[in-house]
Scaffold this motif. Sequence first.
Motif, PDB file in Angstrom:
ATOM      1  N   HIS A  89      -2.196   7.789   9.736  1.00 46.71           N
ATOM      2  CA  HIS A  89      -2.128   6.856  10.868  1.00 46.71           C
ATOM      3  C   HIS A  89      -3.116   5.702  10.676  1.00 46.71           C
ATOM      4  CE1 HIS A  89      -2.532   5.346  15.006  1.00 46.71           C
ATOM      5  NE2 HIS A  89      -1.314   5.829  15.188  1.00 46.71           N
ATOM      6  N   ALA A  90      -4.330   6.019  10.247  1.00 45.45           N
ATOM      7  CA  ALA A  90      -5.357   4.990  10.055  1.00 45.45           C
ATOM      8  C   ALA A  90      -4.981   4.049   8.912  1.00 45.45           C
ATOM      9  CB  ALA A  90      -6.708   5.645   9.781  1.00 45.45           C
ATOM     10  N   SER A  91      -4.445   4.601   7.828  1.00 49.21           N
ATOM     11  CA  SER A  91      -4.051   3.777   6.683  1.00 49.21           C
ATOM     12  C   SER A  91      -2.937   2.808   7.059  1.00 49.21           C
ATOM     13  CB  SER A  91      -3.606   4.666   5.519  1.00 49.21           C
ATOM     14  OG  SER A  91      -4.656   5.495   5.082  1.00 49.21           O
ATOM     15  N   LEU A  92      -1.945   3.303   7.795  1.00 46.81           N
ATOM     16  CA  LEU A  92      -0.832   2.451   8.205  1.00 46.81           C
ATOM     17  C   LEU A  92      -1.298   1.366   9.175  1.00 46.81           C
ATOM     18  CD1 LEU A  92       1.951   5.154   8.691  1.00 46.81           C
ATOM     19  CD2 LEU A  92       1.763   3.491   6.838  1.00 46.81           C
ATOM     20  N   ALA A  93      -2.191   1.731  10.094  1.00 46.49           N
ATOM     21  CA  ALA A  93      -2.701   0.751  11.054  1.00 46.49           C
ATOM     22  C   ALA A  93      -3.497  -0.342  10.346  1.00 46.49           C
ATOM     23  CB  ALA A  93      -3.564   1.450  12.096  1.00 46.49           C
ATOM     24  N   GLU A 142       7.727   6.731  13.278  1.00 47.76           N
ATOM     25  CA  GLU A 142       7.032   6.562  14.548  1.00 47.76           C
ATOM     26  C   GLU A 142       5.644   5.962  14.353  1.00 47.76           C
ATOM     27  OE1 GLU A 142       7.089  10.490  16.140  1.00 47.76           O
ATOM     28  OE2 GLU A 142       9.222  10.420  16.692  1.00 47.76           O
ATOM     29  N   MET A 143       5.017   6.234  13.200  1.00 44.59           N
ATOM     30  CA  MET A 143       3.697   5.672  12.914  1.00 44.59           C
ATOM     31  C   MET A 143       3.764   4.217  12.465  1.00 44.59           C
ATOM     32  SD  MET A 143       1.593   8.649  10.930  1.00 44.59           S
ATOM     33  CE  MET A 143       1.040  10.157  11.731  1.00 44.59           C
ATOM     34  N   GLY A 144       4.970   3.739  12.138  1.00 44.94           N
ATOM     35  CA  GLY A 144       5.111   2.343  11.749  1.00 44.94           C
ATOM     36  C   GLY A 144       5.136   2.088  10.266  1.00 44.94           C
ATOM     37  N   LEU A 179      -3.642  -5.980   8.143  1.00 44.71           N
ATOM     38  CA  LEU A 179      -3.810  -6.843   6.978  1.00 44.71           C
ATOM     39  C   LEU A 179      -2.489  -7.462   6.530  1.00 44.71           C
ATOM     40  CD1 LEU A 179      -6.265  -4.610   4.890  1.00 44.71           C
ATOM     41  CD2 LEU A 179      -6.820  -6.719   6.107  1.00 44.71           C
ATOM     42  N   ARG A 180      -1.400  -7.136   7.253  1.00 41.47           N
ATOM     43  CA  ARG A 180      -0.058  -7.629   6.952  1.00 41.47           C
ATOM     44  C   ARG A 180       0.366  -7.253   5.540  1.00 41.47           C
ATOM     45  NH1 ARG A 180       0.283 -13.528  10.069  1.00 41.47           N
ATOM     46  NH2 ARG A 180      -0.409 -12.729  12.099  1.00 41.47           N
ATOM     47  N   ILE A 181       0.182  -5.987   5.215  1.00 42.02           N
ATOM     48  CA  ILE A 181       0.547  -5.437   3.909  1.00 42.02           C
ATOM     49  C   ILE A 181       1.694  -4.447   4.099  1.00 42.02           C
ATOM     50  CG2 ILE A 181      -0.261  -3.989   1.995  1.00 42.02           C
ATOM     51  CD1 ILE A 181      -3.044  -5.154   2.438  1.00 42.02           C
ATOM     52  N   HIS A 182       2.703  -4.551   3.260  1.00 38.80           N
ATOM     53  CA  HIS A 182       3.852  -3.647   3.309  1.00 38.80           C
ATOM     54  C   HIS A 182       3.404  -2.225   2.949  1.00 38.80           C
ATOM     55  CE1 HIS A 182       8.170  -2.649   2.973  1.00 38.80           C
ATOM     56  NE2 HIS A 182       7.798  -1.864   1.981  1.00 38.80           N
ATOM     57  N   THR A 183       3.977  -1.212   3.588  1.00 38.98           N
ATOM     58  CA  THR A 183       3.582   0.179   3.345  1.00 38.98           C
ATOM     59  C   THR A 183       4.760   1.011   2.861  1.00 38.98           C
ATOM     60  OG1 THR A 183       3.898   0.636   5.713  1.00 38.98           O
ATOM     61  CG2 THR A 183       1.649   0.225   4.950  1.00 38.98           C
ATOM     62  N   VAL A 184       4.468   1.897   1.907  1.00 37.26           N
ATOM     63  CA  VAL A 184       5.448   2.850   1.366  1.00 37.26           C
ATOM     64  C   VAL A 184       4.817   4.231   1.395  1.00 37.26           C
ATOM     65  CG1 VAL A 184       6.907   3.477  -0.590  1.00 37.26           C
ATOM     66  CG2 VAL A 184       6.330   1.073  -0.185  1.00 37.26           C
ATOM     67  N   ALA A 185       5.527   5.207   1.933  1.00 36.44           N
ATOM     68  CA  ALA A 185       5.058   6.594   1.921  1.00 36.44           C
ATOM     69  C   ALA A 185       5.774   7.345   0.812  1.00 36.44           C
ATOM     70  CB  ALA A 185       5.307   7.262   3.264  1.00 36.44           C
ATOM     71  N   GLU A 186       5.012   7.984  -0.081  1.00 33.19           N
ATOM     72  CA  GLU A 186       5.585   8.741  -1.190  1.00 33.19           C
ATOM     73  C   GLU A 186       5.721  10.215  -0.819  1.00 33.19           C
ATOM     74  OE1 GLU A 186       4.200   6.892  -5.278  1.00 33.19           O
ATOM     75  OE2 GLU A 186       2.458   7.471  -4.094  1.00 33.19           O
ATOM     76  N   GLY A 187       6.592  10.912  -1.522  1.00 35.25           N
ATOM     77  CA  GLY A 187       6.699  12.359  -1.378  1.00 35.25           C
ATOM     78  C   GLY A 187       7.334  12.815  -0.088  1.00 35.25           C
ATOM     79  N   LEU A 191       0.856  -1.190   0.000  1.00 31.03           N
ATOM     80  CA  LEU A 191       0.000   0.000   0.000  1.00 31.03           C
ATOM     81  C   LEU A 191       0.884   1.229   0.000  1.00 31.03           C
ATOM     82  CD1 LEU A 191      -3.148   0.654   2.141  1.00 31.03           C
ATOM     83  CD2 LEU A 191      -1.306   2.315   2.149  1.00 31.03           C
ATOM     84  N   LYS A 192       0.605   2.166  -0.917  1.00 28.47           N
ATOM     85  CA  LYS A 192       1.409   3.379  -1.010  1.00 28.47           C
ATOM     86  C   LYS A 192       0.590   4.577  -0.535  1.00 28.47           C
ATOM     87  CE  LYS A 192       4.744   3.702  -3.805  1.00 28.47           C
ATOM     88  NZ  LYS A 192       5.629   3.966  -4.961  1.00 28.47           N
TER      89      LYS A 192
END
Length: 397
Positions: A336-340, A365-367, A345-353, A315-316
């Motif tokens: 925060h809600a998206s990352l949680a 800190e949000m994980g 759901l045990r899905i890898h997360t990437v933050a863009e920008g 999830l990006k």
Amino acid sequence: MTTLNNLLIIEDELFQLNWLHELCKPLAKNVLLAQDGAEALKMIAAQGMPDALICDLNMSGMDGVTFLRHLANDDDACPVLLLSAASADIIHSVVEMATLQGVFISDALSKPVSRQQISECLQQLPLVPPCPMPRGGTVPPPDRQMLEQALSQQQIRPYFQPQICVETGRLIGVEALARWEHPQHGILSPAYFIDPMYQHALIDQLGEHILEQSIIRCRQWLDQGVEVPVSVNIAPSELLDVCFADRVFALLDRHGLPGHLLCLEITETEGYDDLSRLLETSARLRLHGIKLAIDDFGTGHSSLLHLVQSPVSELKIDRIFVANMLEDSRYRSAVHASLAMARHLRIHTVAEGVETQAQAQMLKEMGCDSLQGFYFSPAIGANELIRWNQQRLALVQ
């Protein structure tokens, strides 16, 4: 201190209008007054656009929201300072609306405001609002022949933006981003050629080209001892094509790349007309080890439904949420809600920008699992990526 030649104040409450008038006299050579949006538009038509304006929202005549819509039609629209007694969520929505329409909102204050607040905002008003994105300068728009030539001569090629592991600081993947290496105009961004690609029905050809070139580069890195997965953007319509998965498998076989080194980012710009077909293609891709990511999560169609129903592995978080999360609690809560949710759901997360150390720290800190943005690197050429990775390894070690 900014000194304005002409300042327009739009406020229907007479006491407030006079108070603002007196306060603004030392900050502008000429202060114009209007008691609703319609009167303000007449003044602008007669006397020209002011250097800046102060605007209330809730007015008995034409309200501030309607006025801003009309203002957006003027190419020379000036910076706007909003003042309103409306709730914070309404002000937030108006700012978003105006920004999307091209109006530059320099600030938005909730009434009642202090003399110091209004004075500081006025003194910081820019005389020239920043242009949100380049308009292409003098480069003429490409026609079909130019686009076909650029594709056949491989002038359009993928550049790669690194994705960094939050825990280790190491390179964990790259996203392929199309760039046109124009022989006369230098490197051109997708803002210049993507829309013409759609107009001339060449977007699928571009997608196939970037996908194959990315696979080739990823194989070359692997041969050099650098195993780095590559993410390539595709449209949801690709997943509705029964032959798409077979074409991807053929490309991987042709260039000898393991499926687990490819991630397909599904851009959430379209709806899903045939969910069963989308799920069929998604499942086949995942069975071959290919990862699937939802790009720009939260900004497109049916993101949550797609996240739950599809075999998504990544999830990006869209850059608009990252850009605003430090100052705006609403964006921060959405991140925060998206990352949680992804974590559950045990899905890898990437933050863009990601552009600042403060953003990177908050996301850690949000994980969030990995980060991507100019704070680490812009999109770079395939050969440059190897050098960049070597420098990054030396830094984290």
